[in-house]
Write an enzyme that holds these catalytic residues in place. Structure first.
Site, PDB file in Angstrom:
ATOM      1  N   HIS A  94       1.397   5.149  -1.950  1.00 11.34           N
ATOM      2  CA  HIS A  94       0.917   6.176  -2.881  1.00 11.34           C
ATOM      3  C   HIS A  94       2.132   6.852  -3.506  1.00 11.34           C
ATOM      4  O   HIS A  94       2.938   7.452  -2.796  1.00 11.34           O
ATOM      5  CB  HIS A  94       0.064   7.218  -2.146  1.00 11.34           C
ATOM      6  CG  HIS A  94      -1.192   6.630  -1.574  1.00 11.34           C
ATOM      7  ND1 HIS A  94      -2.360   6.518  -2.292  1.00 11.34           N
ATOM      8  CD2 HIS A  94      -1.454   6.093  -0.358  1.00 11.34           C
ATOM      9  CE1 HIS A  94      -3.292   5.952  -1.531  1.00 11.34           C
ATOM     10  NE2 HIS A  94      -2.770   5.680  -0.356  1.00 11.34           N
ATOM     11  N   HIS A 145       2.371  14.251   0.743  1.00 16.76           N
ATOM     12  CA  HIS A 145       1.562  15.424   0.393  1.00 16.76           C
ATOM     13  C   HIS A 145       2.462  16.647   0.328  1.00 16.76           C
ATOM     14  O   HIS A 145       3.366  16.817   1.150  1.00 16.76           O
ATOM     15  CB  HIS A 145       0.467  15.667   1.430  1.00 16.76           C
ATOM     16  CG  HIS A 145      -0.669  14.692   1.322  1.00 16.76           C
ATOM     17  ND1 HIS A 145      -1.479  14.614   0.215  1.00 16.76           N
ATOM     18  CD2 HIS A 145      -1.115  13.745   2.189  1.00 16.76           C
ATOM     19  CE1 HIS A 145      -2.386  13.664   0.402  1.00 16.76           C
ATOM     20  NE2 HIS A 145      -2.197  13.112   1.583  1.00 16.76           N
ATOM     21  N   HIS A 174       0.835  -1.204   0.000  1.00 12.08           N
ATOM     22  CA  HIS A 174       0.000   0.000   0.000  1.00 12.08           C
ATOM     23  C   HIS A 174       0.871   1.256   0.000  1.00 12.08           C
ATOM     24  O   HIS A 174       1.243   1.778   1.046  1.00 12.08           O
ATOM     25  CB  HIS A 174      -0.896  -0.043   1.245  1.00 12.08           C
ATOM     26  CG  HIS A 174      -1.976   0.993   1.271  1.00 12.08           C
ATOM     27  ND1 HIS A 174      -3.184   0.772   1.886  1.00 12.08           N
ATOM     28  CD2 HIS A 174      -2.033   2.242   0.773  1.00 12.08           C
ATOM     29  CE1 HIS A 174      -3.940   1.853   1.766  1.00 12.08           C
ATOM     30  NE2 HIS A 174      -3.257   2.764   1.102  1.00 12.08           N
ATOM     31  N   ARG A 183       1.829   8.967  -6.356  1.00 15.03           N
ATOM     32  CA  ARG A 183       1.369  10.287  -6.849  1.00 15.03           C
ATOM     33  C   ARG A 183       1.660  10.585  -8.305  1.00 15.03           C
ATOM     34  O   ARG A 183       1.338  11.674  -8.774  1.00 15.03           O
ATOM     35  CB  ARG A 183       1.955  11.428  -5.996  1.00 15.03           C
ATOM     36  CG  ARG A 183       1.688  11.309  -4.511  1.00 15.03           C
ATOM     37  CD  ARG A 183       0.218  11.383  -4.176  1.00 15.03           C
ATOM     38  NE  ARG A 183       0.010  11.445  -2.725  1.00 15.03           N
ATOM     39  CZ  ARG A 183      -1.001  10.869  -2.098  1.00 15.03           C
ATOM     40  NH1 ARG A 183      -1.905  10.165  -2.775  1.00 15.03           N
ATOM     41  NH2 ARG A 183      -1.133  10.983  -0.801  1.00 15.03           N
ATOM     42  N   ASN A 213      -6.243   9.103   7.308  1.00 15.03           N
ATOM     43  CA  ASN A 213      -7.507   8.401   7.140  1.00 15.03           C
ATOM     44  C   ASN A 213      -7.244   6.915   6.887  1.00 15.03           C
ATOM     45  O   ASN A 213      -6.609   6.590   5.894  1.00 15.03           O
ATOM     46  CB  ASN A 213      -8.267   9.000   5.946  1.00 15.03           C
ATOM     47  CG  ASN A 213      -9.682   8.471   5.863  1.00 15.03           C
ATOM     48  OD1 ASN A 213     -10.187   7.893   6.828  1.00 15.03           O
ATOM     49  ND2 ASN A 213     -10.305   8.630   4.720  1.00 15.03           N
ATOM     50  N   ASP A 249       0.914   2.548   3.768  1.00 14.87           N
ATOM     51  CA  ASP A 249       0.024   3.639   3.360  1.00 14.87           C
ATOM     52  C   ASP A 249       0.827   4.943   3.228  1.00 14.87           C
ATOM     53  O   ASP A 249       0.352   6.029   3.581  1.00 14.87           O
ATOM     54  CB  ASP A 249      -1.157   3.819   4.315  1.00 14.87           C
ATOM     55  CG  ASP A 249      -2.275   4.666   3.701  1.00 14.87           C
ATOM     56  OD1 ASP A 249      -2.158   5.036   2.514  1.00 14.87           O
ATOM     57  OD2 ASP A 249      -3.254   4.961   4.401  1.00 14.87           O
TER      58      ASP A 249
HETATM   59  O1  DOR Z   1      -4.639   9.114   4.879  1.00 18.99           O
HETATM   60  C1  DOR Z   1      -4.866   8.695   3.770  1.00 18.99           C
HETATM   61  N1  DOR Z   1      -4.241   9.196   2.691  1.00 18.99           N
HETATM   62  N2  DOR Z   1      -5.777   7.723   3.610  1.00 18.99           N
HETATM   63  C2  DOR Z   1      -6.184   7.320   2.404  1.00 18.99           C
HETATM   64  O2  DOR Z   1      -6.994   6.430   2.339  1.00 18.99           O
HETATM   65  C3  DOR Z   1      -5.674   7.970   1.188  1.00 18.99           C
HETATM   66  C4  DOR Z   1      -4.363   8.562   1.419  1.00 18.99           C
HETATM   67  C5  DOR Z   1      -3.904   9.501   0.345  1.00 18.99           C
HETATM   68  O3  DOR Z   1      -4.046   9.191  -0.833  1.00 18.99           O
HETATM   69  O4  DOR Z   1      -3.340  10.540   0.686  1.00 18.99           O
HETATM   70 ZN    ZN Z   2      -3.927   4.643   1.081  1.00 21.38          ZN
END
Ligand code: DOR
Ligand code: ZN
Length: 425
Positions: free
Chosen positions: A58, A307, A56, A60, A276, A303
């Protein structure tokens, strides 16, 4: 190809031995190995693990290359001891077609730092209305096997059922972001004592538990594989425990941050702690740790959610949820579980590789297997400095914390991606 002779290394916590890597595979394991042509890596005091696998991540790209690219995220992963990562589909455009998943897959290959395995979206544009082209993504060069709308819940039960039915034909997996959206409207943090005190709208545990309960029943009914993303509550653990006892084909992950940090972090109003699902209570953490040790929760997944500064350094209510994870996950696992190397290898490498169907990953170094491995210094301690991370983003919740363990080297198919704790390229 260069050969590497790794000397004096403890393989998954065993007695020190030598490892010879040649032509991309582990050529030999044993005491007193010699090879004139090999570069010697003195690994006295280090532990070799099968290369970590993140289910998991990300990355981007495409769309938010200012926050992370496939290359920068791959470098962060290699520095964290990973040799494979599964890239979540909530990019822009969304990874809901063969074209986008192939693009991500190709960028991963070009970066050459970890194997990047794209995850495909379940629904078109993550909108939760129509199934995406699951079959076309499965048949593409990317060979997608995991599908997820992560960031969003596939909340329509009929769509969820159809998705589970669809992937059954090729033994695919639906990875669910379990969040009943009607129960989390406007939610800012975990619903509990702290949210009441701070006056922030709460995200109740039952919003996660209700979806997991529904989905294990759907998976049982269809006979398909369900994977539950970022399990965060004690109640979810009980639902999973019961489902597993009945033989439902369900696997589950927990993040490093949900194993360590509580909702009390929100008292700082520092959005770096906004995520989240949200950070929960100490009782939830205790249940998650126990579930992971027992195997009710199968794996640790990061996860990793980079950002950009403007999306994080703002008021709590406006900040995006998510935190970095790749470069600190192993340290958090060591902090939480201590040197339980077999448990760490199982939960961070062997089992995630099996769930994702990544052959060649998640295998302990024995003669003939692909040399995907990482070397950890368990005695090292390091202070996390956000500016020193390889990720393009800075949103680590562990800034200036001192954490145990350091990744000294990572090998992908016999070639180092990290040496002396530094990325090779
Ligand atoms: O905290 C989170 N960030 N939870 C998610 O499910 C998506 C993720 C994101 O893409 O930033
Ligand atoms: Zn996620």
């Amino acid at each position: 190809m260069t050969a590497y002779l790794i000397t004096g290394v403890s393989v998954v916590g065993g007695e020190p031995t030598d490892l010879l890597i040649r032509d991309g595979v582990v050529a030999a394991v044993g005491d007193g190995l010699a090879a004139d042509d090999a570069t010697v890596v003195d690994a006295t005091g280090l532990v070799a693990l099968p290369g970590l696998v993140d289910l998991h991540t990300h990355l981007r790209e495409p769309g938010r290359e200012d926050a992370e690219t496939v290359e920068s995220g791959s470098r962060a992963a290699a520095l964290g001891g990973y040799t494979a990562v599964c890239a979540m589909a909530n990019t822009s455009p969304v990874a809901d077609t063969a074209g986008v998943v192939e693009q991500v897959w190709r960028l991963g290959r070009e970066a050459g730092l970890v194997d990047v395995q794209p995850i495909g979206a379940v629904t078109v544009g993550l909108a939760g209305e129509r199934l995406a082209e699951l079959g076309a993504m499965a048949d593409s060069a990317a060979g997608v096997r995991i599908f997820s709308d992560d960031g969003h819940c596939v909340s329509d039960p009929r769509l969820m059922r159809r998705a589970l039915e669809y992937v059954k034909a090729f033994d695919g997996v639906i990875a669910q972001h379990a969040e009943e959206p009607r129960l989390t409207e406007g939610a800012q943090m975990h619903e509990g004592e702290v949210s009441t005190r701070l006056g922030l709208t709460g995200w109740p545990a039952v919003a996660e538990e209700a979806i997991i309960a529904r989905d294990v029943l759907l998976a049982e009914h269809v006979g398909s594989r369900l994977h539950v993303c970022h399990v965060s509550t004690a109640g979810s653990v009980e639902v999973l425990r019961q489902a597993k006892a009945r033989g439902v084909r369900v696997t589950a992950e927990v993040t490093p941050h949900h194993l360590l940090l509580t909702d009390a972090k929100a008292e700082s109003y520092d959005p770096v702690f906004k995520v989240n699902p949200p950070l929960r209570t100490a009782a939830d953490i205790a249940a998650l740790r126990e579930a992971l040790a027992e195997g009710v929760i199968d794996i640790i997944a990061t996860d990793h959610a980079p950002h950009a500064v403007e999306d994080k350094e703002c008021e709590w209510a406006y900040a995006r949820p998510g935190m970095l994870g790749l470069e600190t996950a192993l340290s958090i696992a060591l902090d939480v579980f201590g040197p339980r190397w077999d448990l760490i290898a199982e939960r961070m490498s062997r089992t995630p590789a099996r769930i994702a169907g990544l052959t060649g990953h998640g295998v302990d170094p024995t003669p003939g297997v692909p040399a995907n491995l990482t070397l950890v210094d368990p005695a090292a301690r390091r202070v996390i400095e956000p500016a020193e991370l390889a990720s393009r983003s800075r949103n680590t919740p562990y800034a200036r914390m001192t954490l145990p363990g350091r990744i000294v080297a990572t090998f992908l198919r016999g070639e180092p991606t990290v040496l002396d704790g530094k990325a090779v390229k």
